[in-house]
Motif scaffolding. Structure first.
Motif, PDB file in Angstrom:
ATOM      1  N   SER A  80       0.299  -8.680   5.647  1.00  0.00           N
ATOM      2  CA  SER A  80      -0.778  -7.982   6.445  1.00  0.00           C
ATOM      3  C   SER A  80      -0.297  -6.668   6.640  1.00  0.00           C
ATOM      4  O   SER A  80       0.800  -6.453   7.217  1.00  0.00           O
ATOM      5  CB  SER A  80      -1.314  -8.783   7.673  1.00  0.00           C
ATOM      6  OG  SER A  80      -2.169  -7.980   8.354  1.00  0.00           O
ATOM      7  N   GLU A  81      -1.119  -5.605   6.232  1.00  0.00           N
ATOM      8  CA  GLU A  81      -0.705  -4.108   6.531  1.00  0.00           C
ATOM      9  C   GLU A  81      -1.737  -3.444   7.285  1.00  0.00           C
ATOM     10  O   GLU A  81      -2.915  -3.440   6.820  1.00  0.00           O
ATOM     11  CB  GLU A  81      -0.391  -3.402   5.409  1.00  0.00           C
ATOM     12  CG  GLU A  81       0.756  -4.079   4.441  1.00  0.00           C
ATOM     13  CD  GLU A  81       0.912  -3.271   3.376  1.00  0.00           C
ATOM     14  OE1 GLU A  81       0.712  -2.262   2.969  1.00  0.00           O
ATOM     15  OE2 GLU A  81       1.861  -3.773   2.183  1.00  0.00           O
ATOM     16  N   ASP A  82      -1.391  -2.795   8.488  1.00  0.00           N
ATOM     17  CA  ASP A  82      -2.494  -2.013   9.067  1.00  0.00           C
ATOM     18  C   ASP A  82      -1.761  -0.677   9.175  1.00  0.00           C
ATOM     19  O   ASP A  82      -1.089  -0.310   9.749  1.00  0.00           O
ATOM     20  CB  ASP A  82      -2.670  -2.614  10.567  1.00  0.00           C
ATOM     21  CG  ASP A  82      -3.664  -1.757  11.214  1.00  0.00           C
ATOM     22  OD1 ASP A  82      -4.868  -2.206  11.262  1.00  0.00           O
ATOM     23  OD2 ASP A  82      -3.331  -0.957  11.982  1.00  0.00           O
ATOM     24  N   HIS A  97      -7.820   5.233   7.510  1.00  0.00           N
ATOM     25  CA  HIS A  97      -7.178   3.685   7.901  1.00  0.00           C
ATOM     26  C   HIS A  97      -7.305   2.786   6.727  1.00  0.00           C
ATOM     27  O   HIS A  97      -8.319   2.928   5.721  1.00  0.00           O
ATOM     28  CB  HIS A  97      -8.267   3.414   9.265  1.00  0.00           C
ATOM     29  CG  HIS A  97      -7.584   1.981   9.652  1.00  0.00           C
ATOM     30  ND1 HIS A  97      -6.645   2.008  10.707  1.00  0.00           N
ATOM     31  CD2 HIS A  97      -8.081   0.619   9.359  1.00  0.00           C
ATOM     32  CE1 HIS A  97      -6.452   0.644  10.974  1.00  0.00           C
ATOM     33  NE2 HIS A  97      -7.038   0.120  10.006  1.00  0.00           N
ATOM     34  N   SER A  99       0.823  -1.210   0.024  1.00  0.00           N
ATOM     35  CA  SER A  99      -0.206  -0.002  -0.134  1.00  0.00           C
ATOM     36  C   SER A  99       0.784   1.115  -0.005  1.00  0.00           C
ATOM     37  O   SER A  99       0.260   2.324  -0.059  1.00  0.00           O
ATOM     38  CB  SER A  99      -0.846  -0.022   1.240  1.00  0.00           C
ATOM     39  OG  SER A  99      -0.135   0.195   2.252  1.00  0.00           O
ATOM     40  N   ASP A 155      -8.803  -2.380   2.138  1.00  0.00           N
ATOM     41  CA  ASP A 155     -10.206  -1.685   2.455  1.00  0.00           C
ATOM     42  C   ASP A 155      -9.810  -0.497   3.322  1.00  0.00           C
ATOM     43  O   ASP A 155      -9.103  -0.338   4.132  1.00  0.00           O
ATOM     44  CB  ASP A 155     -10.717  -2.698   3.888  1.00  0.00           C
ATOM     45  CG  ASP A 155     -11.292  -3.933   3.214  1.00  0.00           C
ATOM     46  OD1 ASP A 155     -11.761  -3.904   1.964  1.00  0.00           O
ATOM     47  OD2 ASP A 155     -11.216  -4.965   3.839  1.00  0.00           O
ATOM     48  N   GLU A 186      -2.378   3.772   9.880  1.00  0.00           N
ATOM     49  CA  GLU A 186      -3.060   5.130  10.165  1.00  0.00           C
ATOM     50  C   GLU A 186      -2.285   6.028   9.265  1.00  0.00           C
ATOM     51  O   GLU A 186      -1.183   6.152   9.605  1.00  0.00           O
ATOM     52  CB  GLU A 186      -2.857   5.118  11.615  1.00  0.00           C
ATOM     53  CG  GLU A 186      -3.516   3.993  12.516  1.00  0.00           C
ATOM     54  CD  GLU A 186      -5.107   4.092  12.438  1.00  0.00           C
ATOM     55  OE1 GLU A 186      -5.616   4.911  12.034  1.00  0.00           O
ATOM     56  OE2 GLU A 186      -5.786   3.031  12.958  1.00  0.00           O
ATOM     57  N   ASP A 209      -6.419  -1.294   5.789  1.00  0.00           N
ATOM     58  CA  ASP A 209      -6.184  -2.603   6.134  1.00  0.00           C
ATOM     59  C   ASP A 209      -5.878  -3.124   4.785  1.00  0.00           C
ATOM     60  O   ASP A 209      -6.868  -3.092   3.614  1.00  0.00           O
ATOM     61  CB  ASP A 209      -7.081  -3.305   6.679  1.00  0.00           C
ATOM     62  CG  ASP A 209      -7.537  -3.019   8.146  1.00  0.00           C
ATOM     63  OD1 ASP A 209      -6.323  -2.727   8.899  1.00  0.00           O
ATOM     64  OD2 ASP A 209      -8.441  -2.864   8.662  1.00  0.00           O
ATOM     65  N   THR A 210      -4.627  -4.085   4.817  1.00  0.00           N
ATOM     66  CA  THR A 210      -4.278  -4.560   3.315  1.00  0.00           C
ATOM     67  C   THR A 210      -3.837  -6.071   3.601  1.00  0.00           C
ATOM     68  O   THR A 210      -3.403  -6.352   4.707  1.00  0.00           O
ATOM     69  CB  THR A 210      -3.289  -4.188   2.636  1.00  0.00           C
ATOM     70  OG1 THR A 210      -3.359  -2.618   2.484  1.00  0.00           O
ATOM     71  CG2 THR A 210      -3.006  -4.738   1.353  1.00  0.00           C
ATOM     72  N   ARG A 211      -4.535  -6.959   2.805  1.00  0.00           N
ATOM     73  CA  ARG A 211      -4.191  -8.290   2.876  1.00  0.00           C
ATOM     74  C   ARG A 211      -3.750  -8.798   1.531  1.00  0.00           C
ATOM     75  O   ARG A 211      -4.654  -8.848   0.659  1.00  0.00           O
ATOM     76  CB  ARG A 211      -5.492  -9.231   3.587  1.00  0.00           C
ATOM     77  CG  ARG A 211      -5.918  -8.979   4.866  1.00  0.00           C
ATOM     78  CD  ARG A 211      -5.052  -9.212   6.173  1.00  0.00           C
ATOM     79  NE  ARG A 211      -5.423  -8.781   7.245  1.00  0.00           N
ATOM     80  CZ  ARG A 211      -5.330  -7.571   7.923  1.00  0.00           C
ATOM     81  NH1 ARG A 211      -4.679  -6.605   7.272  1.00  0.00           N
ATOM     82  NH2 ARG A 211      -5.743  -7.085   8.906  1.00  0.00           N
TER      83      ARG A 211
END
Length: 702
Positions: A384-386, A408, A139, A443, A388, A410-412
């Motif tokens: 997995s990326e989270d 925010h 991302s 998302d 902010e 979220d990437t999977r």
């Protein structure tokens, strides 16, 4: 305003704990339990492996000769003894590479390949010991946090083609693997001090490095590296502080099982001088018109690899990494004058900060099997990326603070890949078909406006590489591979039509040992890009340039005149074109047509002397190919330039095998005056490149 007012930092230890997954000899990926010792550098080396899960193989000059694509291995002496200011400066002479030096201190590299956008090095897959270092590998591929310092590196492996099946995504421009120093077989230490003095301003930048490592027990190797950098670049408002700590560990369970890990803590805090208006640049290029611009970041990284080698023909690896990153830019803005918010000639009325918090985890099993004439590699990766992503603004006149952005993401992502290297003609001919499947789900949520978006990408990325040892002196290769760059978080949230980017990368090349002392190589390349996305700094929007083409030729020659003298000469011809849209027929930005590099190395007894020269032709700074510079410097043709670096050093024997090396270097010996256009939080104006500076170095190995 305190820089940390923007966002509370994550709880982190103030120092770095660290453990290096893979020393140089392990190429950051495959390993074998049986080892040999290189008496020259006291480091651990591998014997020849029948099979390895690492597609690239060992990063050496010998493996470079038979790689089935364009590849350049920059070894330790080139990195450390070239008179380069930083890592990106050390890579500048490499064929096809474009470098735009934003800070002079190496904290925010801008590296491009073959006419692809160099800003934030966003068109390269950058790895450290085989692991991606982009804060968001899917991302946020732009390198707005670069947890690497030059003294910690042993070698840099630059692969410009033929690797996208095994190292995806975002490798249209290639793969750059930065390999950290190996754990030595016997306990040893290194202490290094480097002082850089800018001639124009007298600014001083210090670089202190310490390493200790060796065998702790019969089964355990440990190493600690600590790098502390302090001081100023060559311009005003450039105070910089960097701390980089790495702890390496490698544990041998038995002859078949090996565990390797790395823990790292990296922290940087810097003032950013930013871009200058054309008038201010002519008046004094070392000044700064961006008093509020700054940068602060830290990252904690951990990697872990289990390597299982039941036989010479089978190797299994399970590779894992996690990083926790926090990076914030601070920058002045002015929306009240009707011009560009970042015009350096206008006084800022607002100060913005843009904190981003990243938590990323990845796991990747790989299996390599040799069966008859087949070398099969199969693997899978989950990421997995989270994220902010905030922007806050402080109004200077009223001291009022407000939240401008609260996002925010979220990437999977799941990837699967398979390749089979088939050997013919007594192993002189290899053909490697391969395929990679990427499934990316993003998302996005805008918390301020209560909006959500989704971006999904599913792509099959096939590839084919061919290598032929036509004779003892001639190696020929060809490859064709497809690559993917998913839509980035910053792109999806701005106006403008953007899309998932895909491209085909093709190469045809040869390496010829003309004489025992002369090695020559030539590579024809072509990149066919679909939906290439570029940032338009004039209107702060991302633009879909549509189809683009990058093609050209890279030539290099290495001549060993005798045991003391070594000469190098390289040339890159680049032709870029936008094939669709409003700018059809135009060249791509920051894509110089000609690049020439030459170097000479002289070694005599304990003395070492080097001179490097790079010429880069002019280029455009925008997709519109604006010739005449705009009043605020947002667009206009970029000047050609010559850059010369020189260094002389000498080793002194200190007894008991200890060696002290003293060196003196001059960077930009001719004091060339050149610039590029603004980047990121200072997108408008001229960004001066470092003028002449003097570098004093001392390194003690004991």
């Amino acid at each position: 305003m305190s820089k940390r007012e923007a966002k509370k930092p994550l709880n982190r230890h103030p120092l770095a704990v660290a453990i290096s997954l893979i020393p140089m000899s392990f190429v950051a990926i495959g390993a074998a339990p049986a080892m040999a010792q290189d008496p020259a550098n006291n480091s651990t080396l591998l014997p020849g492996l029948t099979v390895t899960a690492d597609w690239l193989g060992a990063p050496t000059k010998e493996s470079e000769k038979t790689y089935t694509g364009a590849r350049t291995v920059v070894e330790k002496d080139q990195l450390q003894n070239s008179g380069a200011l930083n890592l990106e400066d050390a890579l500048r002479p490499v064929a096809g590479i474009t470098v735009l030096d934003e800070t002079g201190t190496g904290i925010l590299p801008n590296i491009g390949v073959r006419g692809l956008n160099p800003l934030r090095s966003e068109r390269l897959q950058l790895l450290v010991d085989g692991y991606p270092i982009a804060i968001g590998p899917y991302s946020n591929v732009g390198v707005s946090l670069f947890p690497v310092t030059l003294p910690s590196l042993e070698v840099v492996d630059i692969v410009r083609g033929g690797a996208s099946v095994h190292y995806g995504p975002n490798n249209v421009g290639g793969v750059v693997n930065m390999v950290t120093k190996p754990i030595p077989a016997e306990t040893s230490q290194t202490l290094r001090e480097r002082i850089t003095i800018a001639e124009e301003t007298g600014n001083v930048f210090t670089d202190t490095y310490y390493r200790v490592g060796g065998r702790a027990t019969d089964n355990l190797d440990l190493q600690l590296q600590a790098n502390v950098q302090r001081g100023d670049g060559f311009r005003d408002h450039s105070d910089t502080q960097v701390d980089n700590l790495i702890l390496d560990a490698r544990y041998y369970l038995n002859d078949q099982h090996e565990l390797a890990s790395q823990l790292q803590y990296y922290r940087v805090e810097a003032d950013l001088p930013g871009a200058l208006s054309p008038e201010a640049y002519k008046e004094d290029r070392t000044q700064s018109q961006r008093p509020y611009d700054g940068y602060e970041a830290d990252m904690t990284r951990a990697t872990f690899t289990w390597t299982y080698t039941p036989s010479d023909n089978v190797e299994f690896q399970w590779r894992n990494f996690v990083h926790d990153a926090d990076r914030t830019f601070f920058f002045g803005q002015n929306f009240s004058n009707g011009g560009h918010w970042a015009d350096p000639a206008d006084e800022s009325t607002l100060v913005a900060d843009s904190p981003r918090l990243f938590t990323v985890y990845s796991t990747e099993p790989r299996l390599a099997i040799k069966h008859g004439r087949h070398d099969i590699t199969v693997g899978a990766r989950f990421v997995s990326e989270d994220v902010e992503f905030d922007v806050n603004r402080l109004t200077l006149a009223t001291n009022e603070r407000n939240v401008a952005r609260d996002w925010h993401l979220d990437t999977r992502a799941m990837a699967f890949y398979l390749s089979d290297t088939v050997s013919f003609l007594d192993d002189r001919l290899t053909v490697t078909p391969g395929i990679r499947y990427e499934d990316v789900a993003m998302d996005f949520r805008d918390n301020l406006n209560d909006q959500t978006e989704e971006n999904n990408a599913e792509e099959w990325l096939p590839g084919l590489t061919v290598g032929l040892q036509a004779s003892d002196d001639l190696f020929v290769f060809a490859n064709s591979q497809r690559s993917l760059v998913p839509v980035q978080i910053a792109q999806t949230t701005r106006e403008g039509e953007v899309a998932n980017e895909t491209a085909w990368n093709h190469e045809l090349g040869a390496r010829l040992q003309v004489t025992p002392d002369l090695l020559s190589s030539a590579t024809l390349f072509r990149i066919d890009y679909e939906d290439q996305i570029q940032f338009n700094r004039a209107n702060s929007r991302y633009e879909n340039l549509g189809e683009t083409r990058h093609q050209g030729i890279e030539l290099s020659n290495r001549f060993y005149l005798n045991n003391a003298v070594e000469l190098g000469l390289g040339y890159t011809l680049l032709d870029t074109e936008q094939l669709s849209g409003d700018n059809e027929g135009n060249e791509l930005p920051n894509a110089p047509r000609h690049k020439v590099s030459a170097d000479a190395v002289y070694n005599y007894q304990a003395w070492d002397a080097r001179v490097n020269w790079v010429y880069v032709s002019s280029s455009y700074s925008d997709a519109d190919n604006t010739e005449q510079e705009t009043d605020n410097g947002s667009a206009g043709k970029l000047p050609h330039y010559h850059l010369v670096n020189a260094r002389v050093g000498r080793d002194f024997a200190m007894g008991s095998g200890n060696v002290l090396n003293l060196g003196l270097a001059v960077n930009n010996l001719l004091d060339e005056d050149y610039y590029f256009r603004g980047v990121d939080v200072s997108p408008v104006g001229r960004v001066p490149q470092p003028g002449r500076s003097f570098v004093l170095e001392a390194q003690l190995d004991f």
